[in-house]
Write an enzyme that holds these catalytic residues in place. Structure first.
Site, PDB file in Angstrom:
ATOM      1  N   HIS A  71      -4.701  -8.175  15.496  1.00 17.32           N
ATOM      2  CA  HIS A  71      -4.552  -7.250  15.084  1.00 17.32           C
ATOM      3  C   HIS A  71      -5.921  -7.363  13.338  1.00 17.32           C
ATOM      4  O   HIS A  71      -5.823  -8.489  12.672  1.00 17.32           O
ATOM      5  CB  HIS A  71      -4.102  -6.436  14.059  1.00 17.32           C
ATOM      6  CG  HIS A  71      -3.565  -5.710  13.626  1.00 17.32           C
ATOM      7  ND1 HIS A  71      -4.393  -4.255  12.966  1.00 17.32           N
ATOM      8  CD2 HIS A  71      -2.466  -4.863  12.662  1.00 17.32           C
ATOM      9  CE1 HIS A  71      -4.322  -3.558  12.245  1.00 17.32           C
ATOM     10  NE2 HIS A  71      -2.726  -3.986  12.004  1.00 17.32           N
ATOM     11  N   HIS A 104      -0.932  -0.236  15.557  1.00 17.11           N
ATOM     12  CA  HIS A 104      -0.691   0.824  14.797  1.00 17.11           C
ATOM     13  C   HIS A 104      -2.221   0.988  14.165  1.00 17.11           C
ATOM     14  O   HIS A 104      -2.536   2.653  13.300  1.00 17.11           O
ATOM     15  CB  HIS A 104      -0.024   0.929  13.404  1.00 17.11           C
ATOM     16  CG  HIS A 104      -0.489   0.119  12.913  1.00 17.11           C
ATOM     17  ND1 HIS A 104      -0.581   0.798  10.971  1.00 17.11           N
ATOM     18  CD2 HIS A 104      -0.128  -1.182  12.646  1.00 17.11           C
ATOM     19  CE1 HIS A 104      -0.938  -0.188   9.651  1.00 17.11           C
ATOM     20  NE2 HIS A 104      -0.817  -0.957  10.374  1.00 17.11           N
ATOM     21  N   HIS A 133       5.640  -9.308  10.858  1.00 15.24           N
ATOM     22  CA  HIS A 133       6.185  -9.011   9.102  1.00 15.24           C
ATOM     23  C   HIS A 133       7.263  -9.458   9.985  1.00 15.24           C
ATOM     24  O   HIS A 133       8.559  -9.035  11.167  1.00 15.24           O
ATOM     25  CB  HIS A 133       6.024  -7.695   9.531  1.00 15.24           C
ATOM     26  CG  HIS A 133       4.784  -7.596   8.914  1.00 15.24           C
ATOM     27  ND1 HIS A 133       4.127  -8.081   7.643  1.00 15.24           N
ATOM     28  CD2 HIS A 133       4.050  -6.409   9.145  1.00 15.24           C
ATOM     29  CE1 HIS A 133       2.883  -7.789   7.418  1.00 15.24           C
ATOM     30  NE2 HIS A 133       2.660  -6.762   8.095  1.00 15.24           N
ATOM     31  N   HIS A 178       1.207  -1.251  -0.255  1.00  7.00           N
ATOM     32  CA  HIS A 178       0.123   0.285   0.230  1.00  7.00           C
ATOM     33  C   HIS A 178       0.926   1.752  -0.090  1.00  7.00           C
ATOM     34  O   HIS A 178       0.750   2.058   1.046  1.00  7.00           O
ATOM     35  CB  HIS A 178      -1.016  -0.189   1.074  1.00  7.00           C
ATOM     36  CG  HIS A 178      -0.785  -0.087   2.047  1.00  7.00           C
ATOM     37  ND1 HIS A 178      -0.183   0.488   3.305  1.00  7.00           N
ATOM     38  CD2 HIS A 178      -1.541  -1.339   3.864  1.00  7.00           C
ATOM     39  CE1 HIS A 178       0.193   0.052   4.193  1.00  7.00           C
ATOM     40  NE2 HIS A 178      -0.481  -0.728   4.698  1.00  7.00           N
ATOM     41  N   GLU A 226      -6.177  -6.006  10.025  1.00  6.67           N
ATOM     42  CA  GLU A 226      -5.932  -5.105   9.123  1.00  6.67           C
ATOM     43  C   GLU A 226      -5.435  -6.286   8.544  1.00  6.67           C
ATOM     44  O   GLU A 226      -4.919  -7.181   8.831  1.00  6.67           O
ATOM     45  CB  GLU A 226      -4.319  -4.304   8.717  1.00  6.67           C
ATOM     46  CG  GLU A 226      -4.366  -3.817   7.484  1.00  6.67           C
ATOM     47  CD  GLU A 226      -2.987  -2.472   7.694  1.00  6.67           C
ATOM     48  OE1 GLU A 226      -2.853  -2.424   9.056  1.00  6.67           O
ATOM     49  OE2 GLU A 226      -3.046  -2.049   7.210  1.00  6.67           O
ATOM     50  N   ASP A 234      -4.157  -7.767   5.628  1.00  6.36           N
ATOM     51  CA  ASP A 234      -2.412  -8.861   5.771  1.00  6.36           C
ATOM     52  C   ASP A 234      -2.579  -9.622   6.531  1.00  6.36           C
ATOM     53  O   ASP A 234      -1.786 -11.219   6.906  1.00  6.36           O
ATOM     54  CB  ASP A 234      -1.408  -7.991   5.746  1.00  6.36           C
ATOM     55  CG  ASP A 234      -0.876  -6.725   6.562  1.00  6.36           C
ATOM     56  OD1 ASP A 234      -2.453  -6.378   7.506  1.00  6.36           O
ATOM     57  OD2 ASP A 234       0.052  -6.488   6.813  1.00  6.36           O
ATOM     58  N   ASP A 265       2.462  -6.137  14.680  1.00  6.94           N
ATOM     59  CA  ASP A 265       2.850  -5.231  13.205  1.00  6.94           C
ATOM     60  C   ASP A 265       3.956  -4.683  14.438  1.00  6.94           C
ATOM     61  O   ASP A 265       5.318  -4.181  13.688  1.00  6.94           O
ATOM     62  CB  ASP A 265       2.200  -4.092  13.172  1.00  6.94           C
ATOM     63  CG  ASP A 265       1.673  -3.981  12.083  1.00  6.94           C
ATOM     64  OD1 ASP A 265       2.441  -5.233  11.026  1.00  6.94           O
ATOM     65  OD2 ASP A 265      -0.039  -3.707  11.648  1.00  6.94           O
ATOM     66  N   TYR A 294      10.291   0.663   9.027  1.00  3.01           N
ATOM     67  CA  TYR A 294       9.178  -0.093   9.340  1.00  3.01           C
ATOM     68  C   TYR A 294       8.504   1.175   9.508  1.00  3.01           C
ATOM     69  O   TYR A 294       7.708   1.707  10.151  1.00  3.01           O
ATOM     70  CB  TYR A 294       9.316  -1.461   9.164  1.00  3.01           C
ATOM     71  CG  TYR A 294       8.245  -1.761   9.470  1.00  3.01           C
ATOM     72  CD1 TYR A 294       7.060  -2.699   8.464  1.00  3.01           C
ATOM     73  CD2 TYR A 294       7.321  -1.949  10.904  1.00  3.01           C
ATOM     74  CE1 TYR A 294       6.372  -3.408   9.073  1.00  3.01           C
ATOM     75  CE2 TYR A 294       6.437  -2.784  11.108  1.00  3.01           C
ATOM     76  CZ  TYR A 294       5.567  -3.547  10.389  1.00  3.01           C
ATOM     77  OH  TYR A 294       4.503  -4.042  10.378  1.00  3.01           O
TER      78      TYR A 294
HETATM   79 FE1  FEO Z   1      -1.082  -3.150  10.480  1.00  4.55          FE
HETATM   80 FE2  FEO Z   1       0.511  -5.858   8.961  1.00  4.55          FE
HETATM   81  O1  FEO Z   1      -1.042  -4.368   9.032  1.00  4.55           O
END
Ligand code: FEO
Length: 394
Positions: free
Chosen positions: A78, A143, A223, A24, A80, A82, A162, A190
Protein backbone atom coordinates in the site's frame (compact mmCIF):
# COMPACT_ATOMS: atom_id res chain seq x y z
CA UNK A 1 12.47 -1.90 21.18
CA UNK A 2 14.04 -4.74 19.23
CA UNK A 3 13.04 -6.53 16.04
CA UNK A 4 10.59 -9.22 17.08
CA UNK A 5 10.39 -12.74 15.64
CA UNK A 6 6.73 -13.64 15.00
CA UNK A 7 7.48 -16.96 13.28
CA UNK A 8 10.69 -18.77 12.32
CA UNK A 9 12.77 -16.20 10.43
CA UNK A 10 9.82 -13.81 10.13
CA UNK A 11 10.39 -10.56 12.01
CA UNK A 12 8.39 -7.47 12.94
CA UNK A 13 10.64 -4.52 12.09
CA UNK A 14 8.08 -1.73 12.46
CA UNK A 15 8.04 1.34 14.67
CA UNK A 16 5.78 2.52 17.47
CA UNK A 17 4.43 6.07 17.33
CA UNK A 18 3.58 6.73 20.97
CA UNK A 19 2.80 10.41 20.49
CA UNK A 20 0.45 10.80 17.53
CA UNK A 21 -3.00 11.96 18.70
CA UNK A 22 -4.50 13.03 15.39
CA UNK A 23 -4.10 10.81 12.35
CA UNK A 24 -5.42 12.96 9.48
CA UNK A 25 -8.45 13.82 11.60
CA UNK A 26 -8.83 10.42 13.30
CA UNK A 27 -8.29 10.82 17.04
CA UNK A 28 -5.64 8.39 18.25
CA UNK A 29 -5.58 8.56 22.06
CA UNK A 30 -3.48 5.39 22.19
CA UNK A 31 -0.99 6.39 19.45
CA UNK A 32 -0.30 3.88 16.70
CA UNK A 33 2.39 1.73 15.14
CA UNK A 34 3.60 1.37 11.56
CA UNK A 35 4.27 -2.33 11.18
CA UNK A 36 6.69 -3.79 8.66
CA UNK A 37 8.14 -7.26 8.39
CA UNK A 38 11.19 -9.19 7.18
CA UNK A 39 10.99 -12.76 5.87
CA UNK A 40 14.37 -14.46 5.73
CA UNK A 41 14.91 -17.49 3.51
CA UNK A 42 17.34 -18.27 0.68
CA UNK A 43 16.03 -14.94 -0.54
CA UNK A 44 15.02 -12.19 1.87
CA UNK A 45 11.92 -10.03 1.51
CA UNK A 46 10.83 -6.91 3.36
CA UNK A 47 7.09 -6.37 3.59
CA UNK A 48 6.17 -2.68 3.74
CA UNK A 49 7.99 0.34 5.07
CA UNK A 50 6.96 2.99 7.63
CA UNK A 51 6.29 6.71 7.96
CA UNK A 52 9.49 8.48 6.88
CA UNK A 53 9.95 10.30 10.22
CA UNK A 54 10.83 6.90 11.68
CA UNK A 55 13.15 5.79 8.86
CA UNK A 56 16.29 5.53 10.96
CA UNK A 57 14.61 3.40 13.59
CA UNK A 58 13.07 1.17 10.92
CA UNK A 59 16.37 0.70 9.09
CA UNK A 60 18.18 -0.04 12.32
CA UNK A 61 15.61 -2.73 13.15
CA UNK A 62 16.02 -4.29 9.70
CA UNK A 63 19.79 -4.18 10.19
CA UNK A 64 19.36 -6.21 13.38
CA UNK A 65 17.96 -9.19 11.46
CA UNK A 66 19.58 -9.09 8.03
CA UNK A 67 22.51 -7.47 6.23
CA UNK A 68 21.08 -4.98 3.72
CA UNK A 69 22.98 -6.64 0.86
CA UNK A 70 20.93 -9.80 1.50
CA UNK A 71 17.61 -8.09 0.82
CA UNK A 72 16.25 -9.26 -2.54
CA UNK A 73 12.67 -8.03 -2.52
CA UNK A 74 10.61 -5.18 -1.11
CA UNK A 75 6.87 -5.82 -1.07
CA UNK A 76 4.77 -2.66 -1.14
CA UNK A 77 1.24 -3.60 -0.08
CA UNK A 78 0.00 0.00 0.00
CA UNK A 79 1.44 3.36 -0.92
CA UNK A 80 -0.22 5.71 1.58
CA UNK A 81 2.57 7.74 3.15
CA UNK A 82 2.46 6.08 6.57
CA UNK A 83 3.60 2.86 4.87
CA UNK A 84 5.62 4.01 1.88
CA UNK A 85 7.36 7.26 2.71
CA UNK A 86 10.40 5.45 4.15
CA UNK A 87 10.79 3.59 0.83
CA UNK A 88 13.38 6.02 -0.61
CA UNK A 89 15.50 5.63 2.53
CA UNK A 90 15.28 1.84 2.30
CA UNK A 91 16.07 1.81 -1.44
CA UNK A 92 19.25 3.79 -0.74
CA UNK A 93 20.43 0.83 1.34
CA UNK A 94 19.32 -2.18 -0.70
CA UNK A 95 19.59 -3.44 -4.25
CA UNK A 96 16.18 -5.04 -4.38
CA UNK A 97 13.23 -5.64 -6.68
CA UNK A 98 9.95 -4.02 -5.62
CA UNK A 99 6.73 -6.01 -5.99
CA UNK A 100 3.37 -4.22 -5.93
CA UNK A 101 0.14 -3.68 -7.86
CA UNK A 102 0.04 -1.68 -11.08
CA UNK A 103 -1.67 1.22 -9.30
CA UNK A 104 1.00 1.25 -6.60
CA UNK A 105 3.70 1.22 -9.29
CA UNK A 106 2.14 4.27 -10.93
CA UNK A 107 2.23 6.19 -7.66
CA UNK A 108 5.73 5.05 -6.67
CA UNK A 109 7.06 6.24 -10.03
CA UNK A 110 5.33 9.61 -9.70
CA UNK A 111 6.06 10.30 -6.03
CA UNK A 112 9.39 8.58 -5.36
CA UNK A 113 11.40 7.34 -8.34
CA UNK A 114 10.93 5.89 -11.80
CA UNK A 115 14.41 4.36 -11.68
CA UNK A 116 13.67 1.40 -9.45
CA UNK A 117 13.14 -2.20 -10.56
CA UNK A 118 9.41 -2.74 -10.05
CA UNK A 119 7.44 -5.89 -10.86
CA UNK A 120 3.66 -5.73 -10.98
CA UNK A 121 1.81 -8.62 -9.33
CA UNK A 122 -1.81 -9.74 -9.47
CA UNK A 123 -4.05 -11.94 -7.36
CA UNK A 124 -2.68 -15.47 -7.18
CA UNK A 125 0.86 -14.57 -8.27
CA UNK A 126 3.55 -16.15 -6.14
CA UNK A 127 7.15 -15.41 -5.28
CA UNK A 128 9.38 -18.22 -4.04
CA UNK A 129 11.90 -17.23 -1.42
CA UNK A 130 13.49 -20.71 -1.40
CA UNK A 131 11.69 -22.89 1.08
CA UNK A 132 8.78 -20.51 1.45
CA UNK A 133 6.37 -18.66 -0.78
CA UNK A 134 4.70 -15.27 -0.83
CA UNK A 135 1.31 -15.12 -2.53
CA UNK A 136 -0.31 -11.84 -3.50
CA UNK A 137 -3.98 -10.91 -3.30
CA UNK A 138 -5.18 -7.63 -4.76
CA UNK A 139 -7.52 -5.78 -2.40
CA UNK A 140 -8.58 -2.70 -4.37
CA UNK A 141 -10.16 -0.02 -2.18
CA UNK A 142 -9.46 -1.84 1.05
CA UNK A 143 -8.81 0.89 1.53
CA UNK A 144 -6.95 2.54 -1.39
CA UNK A 145 -7.02 1.55 -5.07
CA UNK A 146 -3.44 0.25 -4.93
CA UNK A 147 -3.85 -1.98 -1.88
CA UNK A 148 -2.90 -5.66 -1.85
CA UNK A 149 -2.48 -8.35 0.79
CA UNK A 150 0.55 -10.65 1.00
CA UNK A 151 0.24 -14.20 2.30
CA UNK A 152 3.17 -16.27 3.53
CA UNK A 153 1.87 -19.64 2.39
CA UNK A 154 3.83 -22.16 4.49
CA UNK A 155 3.50 -20.17 7.73
CA UNK A 156 -0.12 -19.19 7.02
CA UNK A 157 0.54 -15.54 7.90
CA UNK A 158 -1.56 -12.86 6.23
CA UNK A 159 -0.05 -9.38 5.85
CA UNK A 160 -3.15 -7.32 4.94
CA UNK A 161 -1.65 -3.88 5.51
CA UNK A 162 -4.36 -1.52 6.86
CA UNK A 163 -7.10 -4.17 7.05
CA UNK A 164 -7.60 -5.67 10.51
CA UNK A 165 -5.46 -2.87 11.98
CA UNK A 166 -6.01 -0.70 15.02
CA UNK A 167 -4.39 2.55 16.10
CA UNK A 168 -2.60 1.34 19.21
CA UNK A 169 0.95 1.99 20.38
CA UNK A 170 2.20 -0.77 22.61
CA UNK A 171 5.32 -2.51 23.85
CA UNK A 172 3.66 -5.87 23.12
CA UNK A 173 2.98 -7.10 19.63
CA UNK A 174 0.13 -9.58 19.97
CA UNK A 175 -3.50 -8.64 20.54
CA UNK A 176 -3.88 -11.31 23.22
CA UNK A 177 -1.03 -9.79 25.25
CA UNK A 178 -2.49 -6.28 25.32
CA UNK A 179 -3.99 -5.03 28.58
CA UNK A 180 -5.85 -1.84 29.39
CA UNK A 181 -7.19 -1.27 25.87
CA UNK A 182 -10.04 -3.20 24.23
CA UNK A 183 -8.44 -4.27 20.97
CA UNK A 184 -11.79 -5.19 19.35
CA UNK A 185 -13.19 -1.75 20.20
CA UNK A 186 -10.16 -0.12 18.63
CA UNK A 187 -10.41 -2.41 15.58
CA UNK A 188 -14.05 -1.34 15.28
CA UNK A 189 -13.20 2.35 15.55
CA UNK A 190 -10.52 1.84 12.92
CA UNK A 191 -12.96 0.01 10.63
CA UNK A 192 -15.64 2.70 11.01
CA UNK A 193 -13.30 5.58 10.22
CA UNK A 194 -10.88 4.06 7.71
CA UNK A 195 -12.48 1.07 6.04
CA UNK A 196 -16.30 1.29 6.35
CA UNK A 197 -16.68 3.49 3.29
CA UNK A 198 -15.42 0.52 1.24
CA UNK A 199 -17.53 -2.19 2.86
CA UNK A 200 -18.69 -3.68 -0.50
CA UNK A 201 -15.02 -4.13 -1.47
CA UNK A 202 -14.28 -5.66 1.96
CA UNK A 203 -16.96 -8.29 1.37
CA UNK A 204 -15.45 -9.10 -2.04
CA UNK A 205 -11.94 -9.41 -0.65
CA UNK A 206 -13.13 -11.67 2.15
CA UNK A 207 -14.57 -13.99 -0.53
CA UNK A 208 -11.36 -13.85 -2.59
CA UNK A 209 -9.34 -14.65 0.52
CA UNK A 210 -11.26 -17.88 1.00
CA UNK A 211 -10.25 -19.05 -2.47
CA UNK A 212 -6.66 -17.88 -2.21
CA UNK A 213 -5.57 -19.14 1.17
CA UNK A 214 -5.77 -22.45 2.96
CA UNK A 215 -5.74 -21.17 6.51
CA UNK A 216 -4.66 -18.26 8.66
CA UNK A 217 -2.45 -18.81 11.67
CA UNK A 218 -1.66 -15.15 12.10
CA UNK A 219 -2.85 -11.77 10.75
CA UNK A 220 -0.08 -9.19 10.79
CA UNK A 221 -1.56 -5.78 9.89
CA UNK A 222 0.30 -2.53 9.32
CA UNK A 223 -1.05 -0.82 12.44
CA UNK A 224 -1.38 -2.02 15.99
CA UNK A 225 -1.57 -5.54 17.30
CA UNK A 226 -0.85 -8.78 15.47
CA UNK A 227 -3.66 -11.35 15.69
CA UNK A 228 -2.52 -14.89 16.58
CA UNK A 229 -5.66 -15.69 18.61
CA UNK A 230 -9.24 -14.67 17.81
CA UNK A 231 -8.51 -14.91 14.07
CA UNK A 232 -12.01 -16.17 13.26
CA UNK A 233 -13.52 -13.56 15.60
CA UNK A 234 -11.87 -10.57 13.91
CA UNK A 235 -12.71 -11.93 10.44
CA UNK A 236 -16.33 -12.44 11.52
CA UNK A 237 -16.40 -8.88 12.87
CA UNK A 238 -15.21 -7.66 9.46
CA UNK A 239 -18.06 -9.66 7.88
CA UNK A 240 -20.54 -8.10 10.33
CA UNK A 241 -19.26 -4.55 10.03
CA UNK A 242 -19.09 -4.70 6.24
CA UNK A 243 -22.60 -6.19 6.17
CA UNK A 244 -24.14 -3.45 8.33
CA UNK A 245 -24.88 -5.70 11.32
CA UNK A 246 -25.85 -3.40 14.20
CA UNK A 247 -27.52 -3.51 17.60
CA UNK A 248 -30.96 -2.11 18.32
CA UNK A 249 -29.62 0.97 20.02
CA UNK A 250 -29.52 4.66 19.13
CA UNK A 251 -26.84 7.32 18.81
CA UNK A 252 -27.97 10.91 19.40
CA UNK A 253 -25.57 13.55 18.13
CA UNK A 254 -26.36 17.20 18.62
CA UNK A 255 -25.20 20.68 19.30
CA UNK A 256 -26.96 23.54 21.01
CA UNK A 257 -26.67 27.34 21.19
CA UNK A 258 -28.74 28.26 24.25
CA UNK A 259 -29.67 24.83 25.58
CA UNK A 260 -32.99 24.47 23.76
CA UNK A 261 -31.98 21.74 21.31
CA UNK A 262 -30.30 20.06 24.27
CA UNK A 263 -33.61 20.05 26.17
CA UNK A 264 -35.28 18.45 23.17
CA UNK A 265 -32.55 15.80 22.97
CA UNK A 266 -32.94 14.93 26.67
CA UNK A 267 -36.66 14.47 26.29
CA UNK A 268 -36.33 12.38 23.14
CA UNK A 269 -33.86 10.20 25.02
CA UNK A 270 -36.40 9.84 27.86
CA UNK A 271 -38.79 8.35 25.31
CA UNK A 272 -36.15 5.88 24.12
CA UNK A 273 -35.39 4.97 27.70
CA UNK A 274 -39.05 4.43 28.51
CA UNK A 275 -39.17 1.89 25.69
CA UNK A 276 -36.02 0.14 26.91
CA UNK A 277 -33.79 1.21 24.03
CA UNK A 278 -30.13 1.81 24.82
CA UNK A 279 -28.74 5.12 23.60
CA UNK A 280 -25.69 7.37 23.77
CA UNK A 281 -25.75 11.20 23.55
CA UNK A 282 -22.79 13.10 22.10
CA UNK A 283 -22.43 16.87 21.88
CA UNK A 284 -20.48 17.27 18.67
CA UNK A 285 -18.41 20.29 19.59
CA UNK A 286 -16.79 18.40 22.45
CA UNK A 287 -16.80 14.77 21.36
CA UNK A 288 -14.40 12.52 19.47
CA UNK A 289 -16.01 12.11 16.05
CA UNK A 290 -13.95 8.96 15.39
CA UNK A 291 -15.47 7.31 18.47
CA UNK A 292 -18.97 8.45 17.50
CA UNK A 293 -18.55 6.89 14.06
CA UNK A 294 -17.81 3.54 15.64
CA UNK A 295 -20.94 3.90 17.78
CA UNK A 296 -23.02 4.80 14.72
CA UNK A 297 -21.66 1.75 12.88
CA UNK A 298 -22.70 -0.48 15.78
CA UNK A 299 -26.16 1.11 16.26
CA UNK A 300 -29.35 0.78 14.22
CA UNK A 301 -30.63 4.30 14.95
CA UNK A 302 -29.32 7.84 14.63
CA UNK A 303 -30.99 11.06 15.82
CA UNK A 304 -29.43 14.41 14.95
CA UNK A 305 -30.20 17.55 16.95
CA UNK A 306 -29.34 20.92 15.45
CA UNK A 307 -30.20 24.56 16.03
CA UNK A 308 -30.74 26.76 12.98
CA UNK A 309 -28.00 29.37 12.63
CA UNK A 310 -28.32 31.97 9.86
CA UNK A 311 -30.81 29.68 8.06
CA UNK A 312 -28.26 26.84 8.06
CA UNK A 313 -27.43 23.70 9.99
CA UNK A 314 -25.27 24.49 13.03
CA UNK A 315 -21.62 24.33 11.87
CA UNK A 316 -20.40 21.57 14.19
CA UNK A 317 -23.40 19.45 13.14
CA UNK A 318 -22.95 20.07 9.41
CA UNK A 319 -19.22 19.35 9.72
CA UNK A 320 -19.91 16.04 11.40
CA UNK A 321 -22.60 15.10 8.89
CA UNK A 322 -20.15 15.74 6.04
CA UNK A 323 -17.64 13.44 7.74
CA UNK A 324 -20.26 10.79 8.45
CA UNK A 325 -21.80 10.83 4.98
CA UNK A 326 -18.40 10.24 3.41
CA UNK A 327 -17.95 7.09 5.49
CA UNK A 328 -21.23 5.59 4.19
CA UNK A 329 -22.70 3.81 7.21
CA UNK A 330 -25.35 1.38 6.00
CA UNK A 331 -28.73 0.19 7.28
CA UNK A 332 -29.54 3.15 9.54
CA UNK A 333 -32.88 4.55 10.66
CA UNK A 334 -32.44 8.27 11.27
CA UNK A 335 -34.20 11.47 12.20
CA UNK A 336 -33.54 15.14 12.91
CA UNK A 337 -34.82 17.52 15.57
CA UNK A 338 -33.95 21.05 16.64
CA UNK A 339 -34.79 24.42 18.08
CA UNK A 340 -34.81 27.67 16.10
CA UNK A 341 -35.61 31.34 16.47
CA UNK A 342 -36.95 32.73 13.20
CA UNK A 343 -37.09 30.52 10.09
CA UNK A 344 -35.85 27.09 11.24
CA UNK A 345 -34.50 25.50 8.05
CA UNK A 346 -31.88 23.29 9.73
CA UNK A 347 -34.01 20.25 10.59
CA UNK A 348 -35.27 19.84 7.02
CA UNK A 349 -31.74 20.30 5.71
CA UNK A 350 -30.42 17.59 8.03
CA UNK A 351 -33.21 15.24 6.93
CA UNK A 352 -32.11 15.77 3.32
CA UNK A 353 -28.49 15.00 4.22
CA UNK A 354 -29.55 11.83 6.03
CA UNK A 355 -31.54 10.73 2.98
CA UNK A 356 -28.58 11.47 0.71
CA UNK A 357 -26.50 9.30 3.05
CA UNK A 358 -28.86 6.42 2.22
CA UNK A 359 -30.60 6.33 5.60
CA UNK A 360 -34.26 5.55 6.20
CA UNK A 361 -35.46 8.89 7.52
CA UNK A 362 -38.26 9.01 10.06
CA UNK A 363 -39.67 12.53 9.89
CA UNK A 364 -39.91 13.85 13.44
CA UNK A 365 -41.76 17.14 12.90
CA UNK A 366 -39.86 18.23 15.98
CA UNK A 367 -38.85 21.78 15.26
CA UNK A 368 -39.71 24.18 18.06
CA UNK A 369 -39.25 27.92 18.41
CA UNK A 370 -37.04 29.28 21.18
CA UNK A 371 -37.47 27.51 24.52
CA UNK A 372 -39.61 24.38 24.09
CA UNK A 373 -42.74 24.44 26.26
CA UNK A 374 -43.77 21.59 28.56
CA UNK A 375 -46.21 20.43 25.90
CA UNK A 376 -43.48 20.53 23.25
CA UNK A 377 -41.10 18.59 25.48
CA UNK A 378 -43.83 16.00 25.92
CA UNK A 379 -43.97 15.74 22.11
CA UNK A 380 -40.22 15.10 22.14
CA UNK A 381 -40.67 12.20 24.56
CA UNK A 382 -43.53 10.83 22.46
CA UNK A 383 -41.29 10.99 19.41
CA UNK A 384 -38.58 9.14 21.33
CA UNK A 385 -41.10 6.38 22.04
CA UNK A 386 -42.16 6.16 18.40
CA UNK A 387 -38.55 6.10 17.22
CA UNK A 388 -37.83 3.32 19.72
CA UNK A 389 -40.69 1.28 18.21
CA UNK A 390 -39.14 1.71 14.75
CA UNK A 391 -35.84 0.43 16.10
CA UNK A 392 -37.48 -2.56 17.75
CA UNK A 393 -39.29 -3.45 14.51
CA UNK A 394 -36.13 -3.17 12.39
FE1 FEO B 1 -3.89 3.62 4.28
FE2 FEO B 1 -2.19 3.08 7.24
O1 FEO B 1 -2.53 3.81 5.55
Amino acid sequence: MKAFEISDDVYWVGVVDWDVRDFHGYKTPYGTSYNAYVVRDRKTAIIDTVYYRFSEEYLSRIGDVTPFENVDYVIVNHIEYDHSSALPYLMERVDAEILCTQRAKNVIEKVYSDKWDITVVKTGDELSLGTRTLRFIEAPLVHWPDTMFTYLVEDEILFPNDAFGQHIASSVRYSDELTGIDVFDEAGKYYANIVMVYSPQVRKVLEVLESQIDGIRMIAPSHGMIWRKDIEKIIQLYRDWSGGVAEKKVVIVYDTMWGNTEKMVRNVSAGLEAEGIEYGIYRLKESDWSFIMKEIMLSRGLIVGTPTLNREVYPSVSGFLTYMKGLKPIGKIASAIGSYGWSGEAVRKVEEILKEAGMEVVESNLRFRYTPSEEELEKCEEFGRRFAEKIKES
